[in-house]
Write a protein that holds these residues in place. Structure first.
Motif, short mmCIF file in Angstrom:
data_model
loop_
_atom_site.label_atom_id
_atom_site.label_comp_id
_atom_site.label_asym_id
_atom_site.label_seq_id
_atom_site.Cartn_x
_atom_site.Cartn_y
_atom_site.Cartn_z
N THR A 14 0.86 -1.18 0.00
CA THR A 14 0.00 0.00 0.00
C THR A 14 0.89 1.23 0.00
OG1 THR A 14 -1.75 -1.16 1.20
CG2 THR A 14 -1.79 1.24 1.23
N LEU A 15 0.77 2.07 -1.03
CA LEU A 15 1.63 3.24 -1.16
C LEU A 15 1.03 4.48 -0.51
CD1 LEU A 15 2.75 2.78 -4.88
CD2 LEU A 15 3.91 2.03 -2.79
N PHE A 16 -0.27 4.64 -0.63
CA PHE A 16 -0.90 5.85 -0.09
C PHE A 16 -2.35 5.54 0.23
CE2 PHE A 16 -2.65 10.22 -0.41
CZ PHE A 16 -1.83 10.81 0.54
N ASP A 17 -2.78 5.92 1.44
CA ASP A 17 -4.14 5.61 1.84
C ASP A 17 -4.82 6.77 2.57
OD1 ASP A 17 -2.79 5.60 4.21
OD2 ASP A 17 -3.31 3.56 4.79
N PHE A 18 -4.32 7.99 2.38
CA PHE A 18 -4.94 9.18 2.95
C PHE A 18 -5.05 9.13 4.48
CE2 PHE A 18 -6.19 9.67 -1.43
CZ PHE A 18 -6.14 11.05 -1.63
N GLY A 19 -4.04 8.55 5.13
CA GLY A 19 -3.97 8.63 6.59
C GLY A 19 -4.57 7.48 7.35
N PHE A 53 -13.21 7.60 3.37
CA PHE A 53 -13.94 8.20 2.26
C PHE A 53 -13.05 8.41 1.03
CE2 PHE A 53 -16.71 9.26 5.77
CZ PHE A 53 -17.97 9.16 5.23
N TRP A 54 -11.75 8.24 1.17
CA TRP A 54 -10.83 8.54 0.09
C TRP A 54 -10.27 7.26 -0.51
CZ3 TRP A 54 -10.85 13.41 -1.51
CH2 TRP A 54 -11.32 14.37 -0.62
N PRO A 55 -9.68 7.34 -1.70
CA PRO A 55 -9.16 6.12 -2.35
C PRO A 55 -7.88 5.62 -1.68
CG PRO A 55 -8.66 8.04 -3.68
CD PRO A 55 -9.55 8.53 -2.58
N LYS A 56 -7.46 4.45 -2.16
CA LYS A 56 -6.24 3.84 -1.66
C LYS A 56 -5.42 3.38 -2.87
CE LYS A 56 -6.65 -0.09 0.45
NZ LYS A 56 -6.95 -1.10 1.50
N LEU A 57 -4.14 3.74 -2.87
CA LEU A 57 -3.24 3.41 -3.97
C LEU A 57 -2.30 2.30 -3.52
CD1 LEU A 57 -2.14 4.02 -6.83
CD2 LEU A 57 -0.61 5.70 -5.75
N SER A 58 -2.26 1.22 -4.31
CA SER A 58 -1.45 0.07 -3.95
C SER A 58 -0.63 -0.38 -5.14
CB SER A 58 -2.32 -1.10 -3.47
OG SER A 58 -3.13 -0.73 -2.39
N MET A 59 0.46 -1.06 -4.88
CA MET A 59 1.28 -1.67 -5.91
C MET A 59 1.28 -3.18 -5.71
SD MET A 59 5.31 -1.03 -6.86
CE MET A 59 5.92 -1.83 -5.38
N ASN A 60 1.12 -3.91 -6.79
CA ASN A 60 1.13 -5.37 -6.76
C ASN A 60 2.05 -5.88 -7.83
OD1 ASN A 60 -1.85 -4.44 -6.03
ND2 ASN A 60 -1.42 -6.29 -4.87
N MET A 63 1.65 -3.93 -11.35
CA MET A 63 0.49 -3.08 -11.57
C MET A 63 0.32 -2.11 -10.42
SD MET A 63 -2.72 -5.63 -10.67
CE MET A 63 -2.09 -6.90 -11.77
N LEU A 64 -0.30 -1.01 -10.71
CA LEU A 64 -0.74 -0.04 -9.72
C LEU A 64 -2.26 -0.12 -9.64
CD1 LEU A 64 1.48 3.09 -10.43
CD2 LEU A 64 1.63 1.56 -8.47
N THR A 65 -2.78 -0.15 -8.41
CA THR A 65 -4.21 -0.30 -8.22
C THR A 65 -4.75 0.87 -7.43
OG1 THR A 65 -3.99 -2.70 -8.19
CG2 THR A 65 -6.03 -1.78 -7.31
N VAL A 66 -5.77 1.50 -7.97
CA VAL A 66 -6.50 2.54 -7.24
C VAL A 66 -7.85 1.96 -6.86
CG1 VAL A 66 -7.49 4.85 -7.31
CG2 VAL A 66 -5.30 4.40 -8.45
N GLU A 67 -8.09 1.92 -5.55
CA GLU A 67 -9.35 1.36 -5.04
C GLU A 67 -10.12 2.48 -4.34
OE1 GLU A 67 -10.91 -2.05 -1.87
OE2 GLU A 67 -8.77 -1.84 -2.36
#
Length: 473
Positions: free
Chosen positions: A135-140, A309-316, A346-350
């Motif tokens: 998980t690269l970024f998850d807004f806190g 409430f915000w998205p989550k950016l992950s790398m797989n 891949m980069l995943t935006v959830e």
């Protein structure tokens, strides 16, 4: 994004998961202690009866130290702090990638329709590789979860300290009560000896015709009453001893050698005003600090609820090898074997756009829990102030009563001595002598109670203020 994923909030090192927790069940925790001195939890010596030293004369600090090492409650509280520390480190693991090794094999047979009919394959294959998820970024989300765990650990540490204070207070009150009972036995013995001497004096006068039979019976009645009071006081020793050993976490069968209550120093005055004690308590009281940490943990829950409430950016990613062995294809009729390097990245935006208002309700729930924690903090603050004022007034009253008890004992001793001498010379009646004897017995009990009540009130004031007793460490 990689730098953001690798950066975690300040805190203890991941290879020292227990550095922020108490070092042992009997070690008082301090938020300002040197982190380099912290150690991983070590096995404690066997607690309980094996720690009792039959040759040692225990004073109050030694009893408190024994209780901190032997009482199960200290170990329970310590393990709760250790659990909170492990949970915090478990939450920190969200900042690191997850690397999974995977392998599987199969024997297969399948068919594929082509223009000339069905092409049939059969054979076996295997795949092995490493899967990476980060998980690269998850807004806190992770920051809020770790902050929540850190505050819960702080609350557990302060609760651990309060448990130390609670055990020390129970030991102190049990020690004072037990010693007061022993002093009452001594006083009852002295009263019985005086009653026996008085009855013998009346008996002698009765033999000379200088006392009446009712006077002799009154003297014998007081002698019997003094004997009854002595046995009653001795019976109370067993109960007081059981209460004391229970507060120590040992068996009542142990006959501890204890310092006499008369050798315990008494407070002579109150060094601080009630307002000063309240101000210090509101800054250091473990219960208040634990409740404040719980409030901050609830605030972190609100932050986490907002972050949902915000998205989550992950790398797989996946890197591995795919092997095909002895695969027979019909038609054409042929066999083949192959081994290939395979990988994916891949980069995943959830981003959950609608969830039936689950996140909104979760946010409202977190806000309500935070407001409840705030109200509980204010309620506890008022309780602490009330308890300090009550304990302060009780201690002040006990100091004044102590002075009057000493004066009463001195006057009763002088009165009894003078009345006994006067009776022996035939200048006083047996009623006056027996009355002086009763007054002396009550004065002795009053002096004992005043001493024990003063010590107990002072201990209650210290406990109510949440003050750390360094001697109990």
């Amino acid at each position: 994004m990689t730098l953001a994923a690798c950066t975690q909030p300040g805190g203890e090192r991941i290879d020292e998961p227990y550095a922020a927790a108490p070092a042992g069940p009997a070690v008082y925790w301090s938020a300002r202690q040197n982190k380099d001195e912290q150690q991983a939890p070590k096995a404690e010596p066997p607690p309980g009866d094996s720690l009792v030293d039959g040759k040692l004369v225990y004073d109050l600090p030694a009893l408190v130290d024994l209780a901190l090492h032997s009482h199960p409650d200290t170990r329970v509280s310590w393990q709760e702090a250790q659990t909170a520390a492990a949970r915090l480190e478990r939450n920190r693991s969200a900042w690191y990638p997850t690397l999974t090794a995977m392998a599987f094999g199969q024997n297969f047979k399948d068919s594929l329709m082509i223009t000339s009919g069905a092409m049939i394959r059969n054979g076996y294959s295997s795949t092995s590789g490493l899967n990476l998820a980060w998980t690269l970024f998850d807004f806190g989300r992770r920051e809020a979860t770790i902050e929540q765990g850190a505050q819960r650990l702080t609350a557990a540490n302060f609760s651990f300290n309060r448990k130390h204070q609670e055990i020390a207070y129970r030991v102190a009150t049990g020690f004072f009560a037990y010693q007061a009972v022993l002093s009452r036995v001594t006083a009852a013995q002295q009263t019985l000896e005086a009653a026996v001497a008085g009855a013998a004096s009346v008996q002698a006068r009765f033999g000379k015709g200088l006392a009446t039979r009712p006077e002799l019976l009154l003297a014998l009645q007081e002698q019997a009453r003094a004997g009854y009071d002595l046995q009653d006081a001795r019976g109370s020793v067993v109960q007081a001893q059981a209460d004391l050993t229970a507060s120590l976490g040992i068996s009542p069968s142990h006959a501890l050698q204890l310092l006499d209550l008369s050798k315990v120093p008494l407070p002579s005055r109150l060094a601080q005003s009630a307002e000063e004690i309240v101000d210090q308590a509101l800054e250091q009281h473990p219960d208040l600090m634990a409740r404040l940490a719980e409030l901050r943990a609830r605030e972190a829950e609100v932050k986490r609820a907002w972050a949902e409430f915000w998205p989550k950016l992950s790398m797989n990613g996946m890197l591995g090898n795919q092997y095909w062995g002895n695969v027979h294809v019909t038609p054409p009729s042929q066999n083949y074997t192959s081994s290939n390097l395979v990988y994916t990245a891949m980069l995943t935006v959830e981003w959950t756009l609608f969830d039936g208002f689950e996140r909104s309700n979760a946010l409202n729930e977190a806000k309500s829990r935070k407001e409840a924690a705030q109200a509980q903090l204010e309620s506890l603050r008022l309780d602490i102030i009330r308890d300090i004022w009550k304990a302060y007034a009780e201690t002040k009253t006990a100091l004044q009563k102590r002075d009057f008890a000493l004066a009463l004992l001195k006057a009763a001793e002088e009165s009894y001595a003078a009345t006994s001498e006067s009776y022996n010379h035939g200048l006083s009646t047996v009623i006056e002598m027996l009355t002086a004897q009763k007054d002396l017995a009550r004065a002795r009990y009053t002096e004992i109670d005043s001493r024990a009540n003063l010590l107990r009130a002072a201990a209650t004031l210290v406990y109510a203020s949440g003050e750390q007793n360094r001697r109990a460490e």
